[in-house]
Design an enzyme around this catalytic site. Structure first.
Site, short mmCIF file in Angstrom:
data_model
loop_
_atom_site.label_atom_id
_atom_site.label_comp_id
_atom_site.label_asym_id
_atom_site.label_seq_id
_atom_site.Cartn_x
_atom_site.Cartn_y
_atom_site.Cartn_z
N ASP A 161 0.86 -1.18 0.00
CA ASP A 161 0.00 0.00 0.00
C ASP A 161 0.90 1.23 0.00
O ASP A 161 1.88 1.30 0.76
CB ASP A 161 -0.90 0.01 1.24
N ASP A 211 1.14 5.27 0.49
CA ASP A 211 0.43 6.38 1.13
C ASP A 211 1.20 7.67 0.86
O ASP A 211 1.97 8.15 1.70
CB ASP A 211 0.32 6.10 2.63
N GLU A 231 1.28 11.48 0.42
CA GLU A 231 0.50 12.66 0.80
C GLU A 231 1.29 13.94 0.55
O GLU A 231 2.01 14.39 1.44
CB GLU A 231 0.10 12.54 2.27
N TYR A 232 1.19 14.54 -0.69
CA TYR A 232 0.27 14.17 -1.77
C TYR A 232 0.95 14.35 -3.11
O TYR A 232 1.78 15.27 -3.25
CB TYR A 232 -0.99 15.05 -1.73
N TYR A 275 -11.57 11.70 6.29
CA TYR A 275 -11.54 12.16 7.68
C TYR A 275 -10.52 13.28 7.76
O TYR A 275 -9.84 13.61 6.77
CB TYR A 275 -11.20 11.01 8.65
#
Length: 623
Positions: free
Chosen positions: A393, A395, A397-398, A465
């Site tokens: 995965d 992640d 950002e960004y 969120y």
């Protein structure tokens, strides 16, 4: 705006001091010298043609080995000093030594006698030993600047890698392995058989039947050749196989229920893999994202080696009630996840790289996407833990936008990375990404080609969120995870429905989108207004950081007093919090199903109650 929690932001965390450990050598009377304390590179003495240096690998325990060099005086006069030099391939090194001072310059290693063992009488010999790590064997040996002339090192290269094993005759409790032979300039003596990264047998032929296995269980095998002087060659490719029989794994259903497990949670939070079992959550989730690995210098790297694979677990902390031993090949969270998967074989585990603090390395990495993908693959598929992980995965950002740092890689960078990862990891591994939920006009979703990248990703974890929080310390108070817009929302496009709609409109299939749920609340203090939109004086106090608190705490200290935009809020005293409850999660899951989404994910396990209320709400809501 950030769609990241402070747990991800606050990566500076206390790690216990750990003393090193070296293998105990029977009969050793000399004091072991820690390698970290050895300084200075020894200079070779004058060449000696009447002495030899011979290398022997005394033992190998998987994660390390004991090596020994022996200097023998074959001449007729005393030898006054000795210096041995040799090369190790990258990844193999000396960690501690005794009876010699050992130093290195890159991959070239030097050992020099101590004050008491430099003199060797004719016909006599002196040995020194060391503990090392890595699979390589020494080469290019010199003794006092001349050829070693020993019988074991000069002119003898380690064997090649054997062929990747194939499996046959698979039963409930056994599997037969076969492989093509390795080659060696002086002959192959035998082969080590590795299961799940640990040696289980040494055989002379090119077949092996592993018995005593568990029905319905996944195993990964590889082999490694040894030559006639016990030099180990590289590990072969690995093959995975599942034994027949056993209970069929519980069907995951049509929807994904994925949770993040943080490696730093084992410290102050005292949250371990076993908690997934005791809370009942393990039976209800489908996937785990293990967070985080780092991205440095264009490569995937380990995030926290101690928590990941070194921390020793006691029996009461361990998933299966069995304590770790000091010399087992794999410990820490990785070994606990392995035990969890044995107990719950339906669970898939992905290794997540990046996160808020560690996203700064992606920009450099995508400049050479193939090399980046190769480094990630090599780490995820490391033989020590390849069976633990079912994919990766990412992640970031960004992409082409600002998070903790700003990136200008361009809109196509996310697709370039996704395509390279898919090409390397292939169709049988999961490749996913956590992405922004900023649906504002010209915002982060618009900054990158998420639709193009979706062709290579299995799904996106849309971080719906952290839309609002006490970084705006004066308010207005607003729910951090609104499902939809409402009158007075501080920023247009900052809600789950708008984010999902925008991604779908750009061409991302609904089934590749997971709705994000936070297992925590965000809050302000100095608030007099109960409804959203009030003013504040700053962040409310939290257990680990101001402005944030776990659901398991808030449900008791500040129970919900209202709902807005599909989520809950609470006003207690002068504090104002927003968070999801089992009821609001149930409504969000119904909405997700109606949207045709692939399921939901959450950040992160330790925020839930000891009986897994929120995980249960996601599980029930997705059915």
């Amino acid at each position: 705006m950030s769609t990241e929690t402070p747990q991800r932001r606050s990566r500076f965390r206390w790690i216990p001091t750990r003393s090193g450990r070296s293998k105990v050598i029977a009969g050793l009377t000399a004091l072991a010298v820690p390698f970290a304390a050895m300084v200075g590179l020894a200079s070779p003495a004058s060449a000696a043609t009447s002495a030899t240096a011979t290398y022997t690998k005394k033992s190998d325990w998987g994660s390390g080995f004991e090596g020994q060099w022996t200097v023998k005086n074959t001449g007729t006069t005393a030898l006054s000093s000795w210096t041995i030099e040799w090369d190790y391939p990258t990844g193999t090194r000396v960690n501690s030594a005794w009876d010699a001072t050992v130093t290195n310059s890159g991959t070239r290693w030097t050992a020099k006698n101590l004050g008491w063992n430099g003199s060797i009488a004719p016909g006599a010999s002196v040995s020194f030993g060391f503990n090392g790590s890595g699979p390589g064997a020494p080469s290019g040996c010199t003794l006092n600047g001349g050829a070693c002339d020993g019988s074991t090192v000069p002119g003898d290269n380690p064997p090649s890698a054997p062929g990747t094993p194939t499996t046959s005759d698979v039963t409930n409790t056994s599997v037969k392995l076969s492989w093509s032979a390795a080659t060696d300039d002086n002959g192959v003596k035998n082969y080590d058989v590795l299961r799940n990264g640990s040696k289980i047998a040494t055989v002379t032929g090119t077949t092996y039947t592993n018995t005593g296995l568990t029905a319905g269980t996944d195993y990964t095998y590889a082999v490694q050749a040894r030559d006639t002087i016990d030099q180990l060659g590289p590990v072969s490719g690995s093959v995975s196989v599942r034994t027949t029989g056993g209970d069929d794994p519980p069907p995951p259903g049509d929807k994904i229920n994925l949770g993040y497990f943080t490696n730093w949670g084992v410290y102050g939070r005292n949250y371990h893999v076993k908690n997934l079992v005791t809370s009942g959550s393990a039976a209800k989730i489908t996937h785990i994202n293990y967070a985080f690995g780092n991205v440095q210098n264009g490569r995937c790297t380990i995030g926290d080696s101690y928590a990941d694979y070194d921390k020793a677990y006691t029996a009461d902390q361990s998933v299966d009630g069995v304590a770790d031993t000091w010399d087992q090949p794999l410990r820490g969270n990785f070994n606990q996840l392995r035990k969890l998967k044995a107990k719950y074989p339906h669970i898939k585990v992905l290794w997540s790289f990046g996160g808020w603090t560690w996203s700064g390395g992606f920009g450099q990495a995508v400049q050479n996407p193939a090399a980046f993908a190769q480094s990630c693959y090599d780490l995820v598929e490391d033989p020590r833990w390849a069976d633990v992980f079912d994919g990766i995965d990412l992640d970031w950002e960004y992409p082409n936008a600002c998070g903790l740092t700003c990136d200008n890689s361009g809109p196509a960078a996310i697709k370039v990375m996704a395509d390279a990862m898919r090409a390397k990891f292939g169709p049988n591994n999961l490749v996913t990404a956590a992405i922004t939920a900023d649906a504002s006009s010209g915002g982060k979703i618009d900054a990158a080609d998420y639709a193009g990248a979706a062709q290579s990703f299995d799904w996106y974890n849309v971080m719906t969120y952290d839309f609002f929080g006490a970084w705006a310390n004066k308010g207005p108070t607003a729910p951090h995870s609104p499902l939809n817009a409402y009158t007075g929302i501080p920023q247009a496009g900052f809600n789950s429905a708008d984010a999902i709609a925008k991604l779908k409109a750009k061409g991302v299939p609904a089934k590749k989108l997971l709705l994000g749920i936070g297992f925590y609340g965000r809050g302000w203090t100095g608030v007099t207004q109960a409804a959203p939109g009030g003013t504040a004086t700053g962040a409310a106090q939290g257990t680990y950081e101001a402005g944030i608190e776990d659901y398991k705490v808030l449900k008791n200290t500040c129970p919900a007093t209202g709902t807005i935009a599909g989520t809950a809020y609470a006003h207690c005293g002068t504090n104002w919090w927003s968070y999801d409850t089992p009821a609001t999660i149930g409504s969000k899951m119904t909405w997700a199903k109606n949207q045709g989404l692939g399921g939901a994910f959450f950040w992160e396990f330790s925020g839930d109650t000891t009986n897994g209320e929120l995980v249960s709400a996601i599980d029930s809501g997705l059915k």
